[in-house]
Design an enzyme around this catalytic site. Structure first.
Site, PDB file in Angstrom:
ATOM      1  N   ASN A   7    -110.468 -71.071 -14.848  1.00  0.00           N
ATOM      2  CA  ASN A   7    -109.467 -70.006 -14.690  1.00  0.00           C
ATOM      3  C   ASN A   7    -110.041 -68.990 -13.711  1.00  0.00           C
ATOM      4  OD1 ASN A   7    -107.744 -67.860 -14.941  1.00  0.00           O
ATOM      5  ND2 ASN A   7    -107.891 -67.693 -17.165  1.00  0.00           N
ATOM      6  N   ARG A  91    -105.997 -73.198 -14.533  1.00  0.00           N
ATOM      7  CA  ARG A  91    -104.895 -72.308 -14.851  1.00  0.00           C
ATOM      8  C   ARG A  91    -104.337 -71.801 -13.527  1.00  0.00           C
ATOM      9  NH1 ARG A  91    -104.926 -66.067 -16.248  1.00  0.00           N
ATOM     10  NH2 ARG A  91    -102.766 -65.880 -16.850  1.00  0.00           N
ATOM     11  N   HIS A 180     -97.676 -66.178 -19.401  1.00  0.00           N
ATOM     12  CA  HIS A 180     -98.321 -66.502 -20.687  1.00  0.00           C
ATOM     13  C   HIS A 180     -97.708 -67.774 -21.298  1.00  0.00           C
ATOM     14  CE1 HIS A 180     -99.021 -61.882 -21.316  1.00  0.00           C
ATOM     15  NE2 HIS A 180    -100.107 -62.420 -20.790  1.00  0.00           N
ATOM     16  N   ARG A 241     -99.451 -51.389 -17.702  1.00  0.00           N
ATOM     17  CA  ARG A 241     -98.175 -51.665 -17.005  1.00  0.00           C
ATOM     18  C   ARG A 241     -97.020 -51.018 -17.741  1.00  0.00           C
ATOM     19  NH1 ARG A 241     -99.211 -57.853 -17.182  1.00  0.00           N
ATOM     20  NH2 ARG A 241    -101.220 -57.905 -16.139  1.00  0.00           N
ATOM     21  N   GLU A 384    -105.385 -71.130 -24.767  1.00  0.00           N
ATOM     22  CA  GLU A 384    -104.800 -71.636 -23.526  1.00  0.00           C
ATOM     23  C   GLU A 384    -105.682 -72.710 -22.904  1.00  0.00           C
ATOM     24  OE1 GLU A 384    -104.529 -67.416 -22.945  1.00  0.00           O
ATOM     25  OE2 GLU A 384    -102.819 -67.715 -21.626  1.00  0.00           O
TER      26      GLU A 384
END
Ligand code: ADP
Length: 400
Positions: A7, A91, A180, A241, A384
């Protein structure tokens, strides 16, 4: 069969080496500060001491080379040679509309990934660098791309289109993509397993709550809506965010504060969210501590966050015509007993309630709703990397 999962971020590489015969993790680690002073590789072989390797890690290729050397090292390595790695899974953040599933990387796929850069200018370039570095260092080893956006590609047009002129979608691909996806897919499947049911019988709302947060509505095995949008900026209030806001605020503040588009981008992505509201931190642990000490803005940030999550949950119940399970995952969702309690407080109308004793859990898969609840609530740690390793094995199994 040993599969390496990679990743790549702009200045980091996270990795895990899986032995797919039993899905065990042989080693994992993190390269940080690539291209900067103080670059470091932290390598954790299973059952052995952590190793910290410092040096000049000028780019992702040098970083991957160090990782491969660490994996095959005589002392702290876990394989005899890097030839034991038969496939690599990456990823990849943005797959646009081109990828509804994981794919074997080919020159055509690389071209398509390049085309997606415009939509994910921060994320896709390091993903591409990582793929190129592995291709160079492990020639002939098949590589697979696993996309954050892929799981959400089943969303119907009514859920993914914005109220903009249709040409914005046709010309530039402006639509909701969602992120996600690998995490939402994994925890929804685990919830179905824990309920002893098939996904095709269940309506599940998955709450991935971390630094970046998103919810997904998964109806009878298919993602039908999610809170992140064209970029990961939309939806919930996050660490830094802003999530959903009235878009008219953007030109308003740009004029008032004399901000350029780049400054505005930074304002919305890096200075907003619970950090912006609390003025304390983007880390929920700090905010919970400050709120506990009576800091009102910290308390407000937690209230806004929980309210937004509950509002989305209600929206997705309406979208799916009901719900059978709600799942909490990621850093905050797996660990914050208080936040889960706060979010679930008021869901009784759905036929569910959190069990305070069962909710006293961190980082462990567990049902946390009261016995006999019509709607089950779960904590399920996400994984993940395991999904990436499984997809890589499934795609490459016949090639090796
Ligand atoms: P990322 O989006 O960076 O992958 P993570 O899923 O690792 O994020 O989640 C990080 C967030 O989880 C941080 O804001 C952190 O505060 C929160 N978190 C982790 N542990 C706890 C805890 N015990 N209590 C409250 N929040 C926690």
């Amino acid at each position: 069969m040993k599969v390496l999962v990679v990743n790549c971020g702009s200045s980091s590489i996270k990795y895990q080496l899986f032995n797919m015969s039993d899905e065990s993790v042989l080693a994992k680690g993190l390269v940080e500060r690539i291209g900067l002073e103080g670059a470091v590789l932290t390598h954790q072989p299973a059952g052995k001491d952590k190793v910290v390797i410092t040096g000049d890690i000028s780019n992702h290729s040098v970083g991957i080379k160090l990782v491969l050397e660490a994996l095959a090292d005589a002392n702290h390595g876990v394989i005899a040679s890097m030839k034991e790695i038969v496939a690599v899974g990456h990823r990849v953040v943005h797959g646009g509309e081109k990828f509804a599933d994981s794919v074997l990387i080919t020159p055509d796929v690389m071209r398509a990934l390049e085309e997606c850069i415009e939509m994910a200018p921060l994320h896709n370039p390091p993903n591409i660098l990582g793929i190129n570095a592995c291709a160079e260092l492990m020639p002939g080893v098949p590589q697979v791309g696993v996309f954050d956006t892929a799981f959400h590609q089943t969303m119907p047009k009514a859920a993914f289109l914005y109220g903009l002129p249709y040409e914005a979608y046709e010309k530039y691909g402006v639509r909701r993509y969602g992120f996600h996806g690998t995490s939402h897919k994994y925890v929804s499947q685990r919830a179905a397993e824990m309920m002893g049911q098939h996904m095709s019988n269940l309506r599940i709302i998955t709450c991935h709550l971390g630094n970046g947060s998103s919810l997904a509505a998964i109806k009878y095995g298919k993602a039908i809506d999610t809170s992140m949008g064209f970029t990961p900026l939309e939806g919930l209030v996050m660490g830094t965010r802003c999530g959903e806001i009235d878009p008219a605020i953007i030109p308003f503040l740009m004029k008032k504060e004399g901000m350029s588009p780049d400054q505005m981008d930074e304002y919305l992505n890096k200075k907003s969210g619970v950090l912006g509201i609390s003025g304390v931190s983007s880390d929920f642990r700090d905010i919970e501590d400050a709120a506990g000490e009576g800091n009102e803005r910290a308390q407000l940030a937690l209230d806004v966050f929980a309210y937004k999550v509950r509002k989305y949950v209600g929206g997705y119940v309406a979208s799916m015509g009901g719900v059978d399970a709600i799942v909490f995952t990621a850093g905050l969702g797996e660990n914050s007993i208080e936040m889960r309690d706060k979010i679930c407080n008021g869901l009784e109308y759905l036929g569910t309630r959190i069990d305070h004793t069962k909710n006293n859990v961190r980082g462990k898969a567990q049902e946390i709703s009261v016995d006999g609840a019509k709607v089950k609530i779960f904590v399920i740690p996400t994984n993940e990397e395991l999904v990436i390793a499984r997809d890589t094995k499934a795609i490459c199994g016949s090639l090796i």
